[in-house]
Scaffold this active site. Sequence first.
Site, PDB file in Angstrom:
ATOM      1  N   GLU A  60       3.088  52.963 -22.104  1.00 29.39           N
ATOM      2  CA  GLU A  60       2.021  52.982 -23.281  1.00 29.39           C
ATOM      3  C   GLU A  60       0.769  52.174 -23.247  1.00 29.39           C
ATOM      4  O   GLU A  60      -0.054  52.626 -23.782  1.00 29.39           O
ATOM      5  CB  GLU A  60       2.976  52.724 -24.648  1.00 29.39           C
ATOM      6  CG  GLU A  60       4.102  53.766 -25.117  1.00 29.39           C
ATOM      7  CD  GLU A  60       5.348  53.903 -24.398  1.00 29.39           C
ATOM      8  OE1 GLU A  60       5.621  53.077 -23.635  1.00 29.39           O
ATOM      9  OE2 GLU A  60       6.011  54.912 -24.573  1.00 29.39           O
ATOM     10  N   HIS A 129      13.973  54.861 -33.109  1.00 34.02           N
ATOM     11  CA  HIS A 129      13.216  56.349 -32.693  1.00 34.02           C
ATOM     12  C   HIS A 129      13.110  56.789 -34.246  1.00 34.02           C
ATOM     13  O   HIS A 129      12.710  58.100 -33.846  1.00 34.02           O
ATOM     14  CB  HIS A 129      14.338  56.957 -32.038  1.00 34.02           C
ATOM     15  CG  HIS A 129      14.195  57.023 -30.706  1.00 34.02           C
ATOM     16  ND1 HIS A 129      14.363  55.863 -29.835  1.00 34.02           N
ATOM     17  CD2 HIS A 129      13.788  57.768 -29.597  1.00 34.02           C
ATOM     18  CE1 HIS A 129      14.236  56.020 -28.550  1.00 34.02           C
ATOM     19  NE2 HIS A 129      13.878  57.286 -28.329  1.00 34.02           N
TER      20      HIS A 129
END
Lengths: 326, 325
Positions: A60, A129
Amino acid sequence: MPELTYREAVRDALSQAMRQDDGVFLMGEDIAEMGGSMGVTQGMLEEFGKERVRNTPISEMALAGAAIGASMQGMRPVAEIMYEDFLTLAAEQVVNQAAKIRYMSGGQLTVPVVFRTQGGAGWSPGAQHAQQLEAWFVHIPGLKVVFASTPEDVRGLLWSAIYDDNPVVFFEHRTLYPIKGNVPQEIEPIPIGRARVHREGEDVTVIATGRLVHESLKAAEEAERDGISVEVVDPRTLQPLDEESLVSSVKKTNRAVVAHEAVTRMGFGAEVAAVLQYQAFDWLDAPIERVGAKFSPLPFAPVMEAFVVPHAEDVLTAIKRTVGKA
Amino acid sequence: MATAEHKATLAKSELGDVLREMLLIRRFEEKVEERFRAGELPGFLHVAIGQEASAVGVCRALEDGDVIASTHRAHGHTLAKGTHPNELMAELYGKQEGCSHGYGGSMHLYDVERGNMGANAVIGGGLPHVTGAALAFQMRGEPRVALAFFGDGATNIGTFHEALNLAQLWQVPAVFVLEDNKWAESTPESQHSPIRDLSDRAKAFGMKTLKADGQDVEAVYKTARQALDHARSGKGPVFVHLDCVRFHGHYIGDPQVYRDKDEARKLAETRDPIKLLREKLKLSISDEEFEELDTEVTEMVEASVEFAKSGTDPAPEDALKNVYA
């Protein structure tokens, strides 16, 4: 007017921007052959090729940072961060770099990058998540923050985000991808910084974002049965915030509920409440109610998850409390 | 795009200029230390005294259109990339005439017109930008290269590994220049890295690596040129490992309690890039000529201080400009 799902609306905005402009391209994890973990970019590899629908490693910092670098050189990249929980991995690049490069350079550079991401509970993935982290990013000067709740809004706002010369963190809600809605034939860009009144009412204003817009609309219908007229307003962009629309709605109804799925404490709703109490103090007939998740990480077991995050009945309870009918 | 043949090494006629440029950076940074100690310069400053050959050798090898990303130790890179000392000094004084118009300071020096994408106060922060800029050049088919400077301390941070991995994966025209001065602030390399040859980190990604003595400006230039030609011709990114020496502390005022004073003194005597080049040029540049050169750059530095001091202070409320485009 064609009908699109929220997912198709995101895809349509991306595809149309890419057809129009070679500088727009996508980078992200699993976005090419797989079409993204939410299926948003399905079919785009075939149309645009692997140079512009660019699969990245699970990385990321580099994904966000390379998108920033490309944008500094005149491209308009859209970086997909698979889950907003993973924005924390990219946070250095988003917060210290993208948000500040224009400023630190004294206005020499622009960073026209979009970080698209999604999150939201309702499917029991557990604590890592499904968070709603928009409050982290609205706190950073230099970033714009969008959170669209309908197919029409997500399409028009994503278009505006892509063509905005500032870095935009663009939140989508996982549970909204399948919802359907009418959209204009041609994309109509929706200006960043403009709220939407979903439903007009007289007694109380509910200011809601993301999934809670839909929960609030359900609550408003219920409330109507009890003779309470509810106005539902979605700011749509959290930074900049359309304070004027929110304040004028509350000046009309004299009562406010702020609702989001993110944790209530220190949340976006706290800022909205502060804005309202300061600008509409003399118009308020009751304390501003806040609806949001309880102060815990998201649990796994479905019964616990459902307990932690807010639903229509929580909004309804808040509405009733504010009008004194609880 | 210049041909590699006639520019593979520095011409003898250029060496006088190179010496002058390194000396300008040295005198500029000595002046910055002096003015900081006199209480004139706000903020947090880091000088790269001893590392001038890296800045000058690398930046000389760049073509017009190439871009760099720098570090917190950025004065030398910025001057070598073409920013006028007046604009740099004005930035250090927080003036509107500064290269970042007073918004950046020493650790955030930008000069976009001259291809400087910015210094960075976060270690490794600029590395992914270089991968991304190089990606933009690759996608548009432009013969440009993006180049990052960073130190050995940065090779431990995630952005270093992620940026190099992505650059190599996508074969973008990027060059990663490690200025290996063996210190991460106060922490020696033996305490911050489990391996002794930091090139191995780039090799692990399958990246081409080159090494040079970072104190020898001719070697730096030649190596940078080779790296840039490689990247520009579409053969992928290159890792350039320069063996450098930091003469002074991490920041101005650092008492360096962690460092052997004799060792630092010895390095300054034996590994000074300006002395080394001067030795080489003994036959062509006399002591007298060197003194003249020194006077000339010292005057430029003095003039930059005057320029900066007479610069315009931003209005306090200018702080609210440039937040958004």
